[in-house]
Design a protein around this motif. Structure first.
Motif, PDB file in Angstrom:
ATOM      1  N   ALA A 123       0.867  -1.188   0.000  1.00  0.00           N
ATOM      2  CA  ALA A 123       0.000   0.000   0.000  1.00  0.00           C
ATOM      3  C   ALA A 123       0.897   1.228   0.000  1.00  0.00           C
ATOM      4  O   ALA A 123       1.024   1.941   0.989  1.00  0.00           O
ATOM      5  CB  ALA A 123      -0.918  -0.001   1.215  1.00  0.00           C
ATOM      6  N   PRO A 124       1.556   1.498  -1.123  1.00  0.00           N
ATOM      7  CA  PRO A 124       2.615   2.511  -1.158  1.00  0.00           C
ATOM      8  C   PRO A 124       2.081   3.936  -1.081  1.00  0.00           C
ATOM      9  O   PRO A 124       0.891   4.199  -1.236  1.00  0.00           O
ATOM     10  CB  PRO A 124       3.285   2.262  -2.519  1.00  0.00           C
ATOM     11  CG  PRO A 124       2.177   1.711  -3.362  1.00  0.00           C
ATOM     12  CD  PRO A 124       1.359   0.861  -2.438  1.00  0.00           C
ATOM     13  N   ILE A 125       3.011   4.861  -0.868  1.00  0.00           N
ATOM     14  CA  ILE A 125       2.696   6.294  -0.963  1.00  0.00           C
ATOM     15  C   ILE A 125       2.372   6.586  -2.426  1.00  0.00           C
ATOM     16  O   ILE A 125       3.130   6.228  -3.327  1.00  0.00           O
ATOM     17  CB  ILE A 125       3.889   7.136  -0.490  1.00  0.00           C
ATOM     18  CG1 ILE A 125       4.213   6.823   0.985  1.00  0.00           C
ATOM     19  CG2 ILE A 125       3.622   8.626  -0.677  1.00  0.00           C
ATOM     20  CD1 ILE A 125       5.549   7.388   1.456  1.00  0.00           C
ATOM     21  N   ILE A 126       1.231   7.238  -2.687  1.00  0.00           N
ATOM     22  CA  ILE A 126       0.795   7.405  -4.078  1.00  0.00           C
ATOM     23  C   ILE A 126       0.922   8.833  -4.595  1.00  0.00           C
ATOM     24  O   ILE A 126       0.634   9.088  -5.767  1.00  0.00           O
ATOM     25  CB  ILE A 126      -0.655   6.919  -4.265  1.00  0.00           C
ATOM     26  CG1 ILE A 126      -1.625   7.738  -3.419  1.00  0.00           C
ATOM     27  CG2 ILE A 126      -0.768   5.432  -3.954  1.00  0.00           C
ATOM     28  CD1 ILE A 126      -3.080   7.422  -3.699  1.00  0.00           C
ATOM     29  N   TRP A 127       1.350   9.784  -3.751  1.00  0.00           N
ATOM     30  CA  TRP A 127       1.486  11.173  -4.195  1.00  0.00           C
ATOM     31  C   TRP A 127       2.855  11.724  -3.799  1.00  0.00           C
ATOM     32  O   TRP A 127       3.445  11.294  -2.813  1.00  0.00           O
ATOM     33  CB  TRP A 127       0.411  12.069  -3.560  1.00  0.00           C
ATOM     34  CG  TRP A 127      -1.000  11.678  -3.827  1.00  0.00           C
ATOM     35  CD1 TRP A 127      -1.898  11.174  -2.930  1.00  0.00           C
ATOM     36  CD2 TRP A 127      -1.700  11.766  -5.076  1.00  0.00           C
ATOM     37  NE1 TRP A 127      -3.107  10.940  -3.531  1.00  0.00           N
ATOM     38  CE2 TRP A 127      -3.017  11.299  -4.855  1.00  0.00           C
ATOM     39  CE3 TRP A 127      -1.348  12.198  -6.358  1.00  0.00           C
ATOM     40  CZ2 TRP A 127      -3.972  11.246  -5.859  1.00  0.00           C
ATOM     41  CZ3 TRP A 127      -2.311  12.148  -7.358  1.00  0.00           C
ATOM     42  CH2 TRP A 127      -3.598  11.674  -7.109  1.00  0.00           C
ATOM     43  N   ASP A 128       3.307  12.714  -4.559  1.00  0.00           N
ATOM     44  CA  ASP A 128       4.460  13.518  -4.139  1.00  0.00           C
ATOM     45  C   ASP A 128       3.955  14.646  -3.245  1.00  0.00           C
ATOM     46  O   ASP A 128       3.050  15.393  -3.633  1.00  0.00           O
ATOM     47  CB  ASP A 128       5.168  14.129  -5.356  1.00  0.00           C
ATOM     48  CG  ASP A 128       5.896  13.089  -6.184  1.00  0.00           C
ATOM     49  OD1 ASP A 128       6.484  12.167  -5.597  1.00  0.00           O
ATOM     50  OD2 ASP A 128       5.862  13.199  -7.432  1.00  0.00           O
ATOM     51  N   PHE A 129       4.519  14.771  -2.073  1.00  0.00           N
ATOM     52  CA  PHE A 129       4.176  15.845  -1.150  1.00  0.00           C
ATOM     53  C   PHE A 129       5.340  16.832  -1.083  1.00  0.00           C
ATOM     54  O   PHE A 129       6.362  16.563  -0.451  1.00  0.00           O
ATOM     55  CB  PHE A 129       3.895  15.298   0.255  1.00  0.00           C
ATOM     56  CG  PHE A 129       2.554  14.626   0.389  1.00  0.00           C
ATOM     57  CD1 PHE A 129       1.490  15.295   0.966  1.00  0.00           C
ATOM     58  CD2 PHE A 129       2.367  13.331  -0.062  1.00  0.00           C
ATOM     59  CE1 PHE A 129       0.250  14.692   1.093  1.00  0.00           C
ATOM     60  CE2 PHE A 129       1.131  12.712   0.049  1.00  0.00           C
ATOM     61  CZ  PHE A 129       0.065  13.398   0.627  1.00  0.00           C
TER      62      PHE A 129
END
Length: 544
Positions: free
Chosen positions: A211-217
């Motif tokens: 369940a990876p990080i899906i956005w660039d913050f």
């Protein structure tokens, strides 16, 4: 020494329970008493001898704390008191099998922190006159406290690790309020939601890449870490009947429900029915409401689709209000197994039973329900061994969406929601399925539907599934007029895009490749690409 120990236990009870809906537990001699002050605080007295007896048994019942169970007397204070005492003493809670507990409109929430076996007990939840429409009746709560990890100021998509040490596995929620996404288009238009992501890390900060990080913050305006309860909590049985509200039909959602706010929870064998729906009413946000948690399973559970009411939407036009019996928000690894509903999954007078936002790894397995839905995105979803009714599958998101060994009875197999850009950045797999549109007066059959003009900014680049694989699909188009041209793979997503002169302000990234193997139709007519051949002219289709 003995009295000093008893006094210290008394103080501990007060400290433990004070944050639990303002509950105070004392241990005076006499009898078990439950009372509510004018300020709403619940006072519970349990004499020491009763505490010892309960601990020796290992469980308590609602009747131990004064619940009548006669279907008329409001038992919510006794129910909340039972759970408060059980939480403070790590005891199981059991319903009285022959009881019918009436729960009126008081704004009291029973906090569940221990295994709860509702058994054959019945619960009547009366929503006709409530003090607080968004106060859960039961809330499954964690004993853990969330905290703010220090030093995390930005994140990258698919980042495998964050440089923070944690006390153990944690659910991380990050927000950048300076970036808006899911800027909704259409009758329910809005200005979007703050960029949000959820994921799990281990004690060393390693991200669970399932369940990876899906956005660039680029920046983070808030971040919270909630330690994951590693001990499973089980809730079993119970027959719940909601007497529906009679409020004005507008977006004043009711949340008189079972809210799950703890990780590692299983709900098994629950039944929820609805009665008293009339010609108007406010919508519901879900009786099973899963949020801000991970690893939740709901199985062998019977739910009820809610009656659809209309109101005036944000664009000033009449709209049907979404109203749900299942809600999943900011949650990951949530499974619904062998779940059904009490009413007809093809009856359009009842809204689709499920809605979700910011979910990851959602699963239907062995379910017969009217809808699977992901509003503000899901990362990875699976529907298998299931039958879905008139509202079918509605979703936007990322990752892999798999539909297998299932029967889909809606207008399409998958509808990529137009109000959020008809976007799916990833792969769609459909295998060993039957598609039988049950919608009346349908003049065409389309497998994948959506709408995208390329003229609205949704806050992100919009994609069609990059790769689509369809294997062993039977399309039952026997109810469609004989003069139709045969089923289409894609709907006409943009009727205005008929040649090179059409310019998208926000380009819609089209599917690259479709693999078709053993796709058959009852009519004998071949599967076409789309009525809009120009829009999908560059899609590579491989037929095996």
């Amino acid at each position: 020494m003995r009295f000093a120990l008893m006094f210290s236990c008394l103080i501990a009870f007060v400290i433990v329970c004070k944050g639990q809906n303002d509950v105070v537990i004392t241990s005076h001699k006499g009898k078990i008493e439950v009372r509510a002050n004018d300020d709403g605080r619940l006072h519970i007295n349990v004499p020491p001898k009763h505490t010892l007896n309960f601990k020796a048994k290992g469980w308590v019942q609602y009747s131990d704390f004064g619940a009548r169970g006669d279907g008329k007397t409001d038992d919510i204070d006794a129910i909340a008191a039972t759970h408060a005492f059980a939480n403070a003493n790590q005891l199981v809670v059991k319903g009285d099998d022959k009881a019918t507990y009436y729960i009126g409109g008081k704004a009291r929430t029973a906090i569940i922190k221990t295994d709860t076996h509702f058994g054959a007990a019945s619960f009547i939840i009366d929503d006709t006159n409530v003090e607080k429409r968004n106060a859960a009746v039961f809330m499954v709560s964690s004993g853990m406290q969330s905290f703010t990890p220090k030093g995390v100021t930005s994140l990258e998509k698919n980042q495998p690790k964050i440089d923070v040490t944690f006390p153990g596995p944690c659910l991380i929620t990050v927000v950048n309020s300076n970036v808006k996404q899911y800027i909704r288009f259409g009758p329910n238009q809005n200005n979007g939601s703050s960029q949000t992501d959820i994921f799990v890390v281990d004690k060393n900060g390693n991200v669970d890449m399932d369940a990876p990080i899906i956005w660039d913050f680029a920046e983070i305006t808030s971040i919270a870490a909630l330690p994951i309860d590693e001990t499973p909590l089980n809730i079993t049985g119970g027959v719940f009947t909601t007497i529906a509200n009679q409020a004005e039909s507008k977006y004043t959602y009711y949340s008189r429900n079972l809210a799950i706010r703890r990780s590692n929870v299983t709900v098994d064998g629950l039944v929820h029915r609805v009665t008293g729906e009339g010609d108007h009413g406010a919508p519901y946000s879900g009786f099973i409401d899963v949020g801000n948690c991970a690893y939740v399973t709901v199985k062998n559970t019977v739910l009820t689709g809610r009656k659809t009411y209309t109101t005036i939407g944000a664009a000033g036009k009449p709209v049907s209000m979404g109203t749900y019996d299942i809600s999943v928000n900011r949650a990951l690894n949530v499974s619904f197994i062998n779940c059904t509903q009490t009413n007809d999954i093809n009856d359009p007078t009842f809204w689709g039973i499920m809605g979700s936002n910011f979910g990851k790894n959602l699963l239907y397995d062995g379910c017969t329900l009217s809808r699977f839905d992901a509003h503000q995105g899901v990362a990875n979803a699976t529907v298998r061994n299931s039958t879905l009714g008139h509202m079918g599958i509605n979703a936007i998101g990322t990752g892999t969406f798999t539909v297998e060994n299932s029967t889909i009875l809606g207008r399409s197999i998958v509808n990529l929601r137009p109000d959020y850009g008809s976007t799916w950045q990833g792969e769609l797999i459909i295998q060993n399925c039957v598609f039988k549109p049950s919608v009346k007066n349908l003049s065409r059959v389309t497998l994948i539907t959506g709408r995208q003009t390329g003229l609205h900014d949704f806050g992100y680049i919009c994609y069609m599934p990059e790769h689509i694989t369809i294997e062993n699909l039977r399309i039952d188009d026997s109810n469609i007029p004989v003069d139709y041209n045969g089923p289409a793979l894609f709907a006409d997503f943009n009727p205005q895009m008929t040649d090179e002169s059409y310019q998208e302000e926000f380009p819609y990234v089209k599917t690259k490749e479709v693999i078709l193997e053993n796709v058959t139709t009852t009519s004998g007519k071949a599967l076409r690409i789309s009525d809009n051949t120009f829009m999908f002219k560059d899609v590579k289709v491989l037929r095996n």
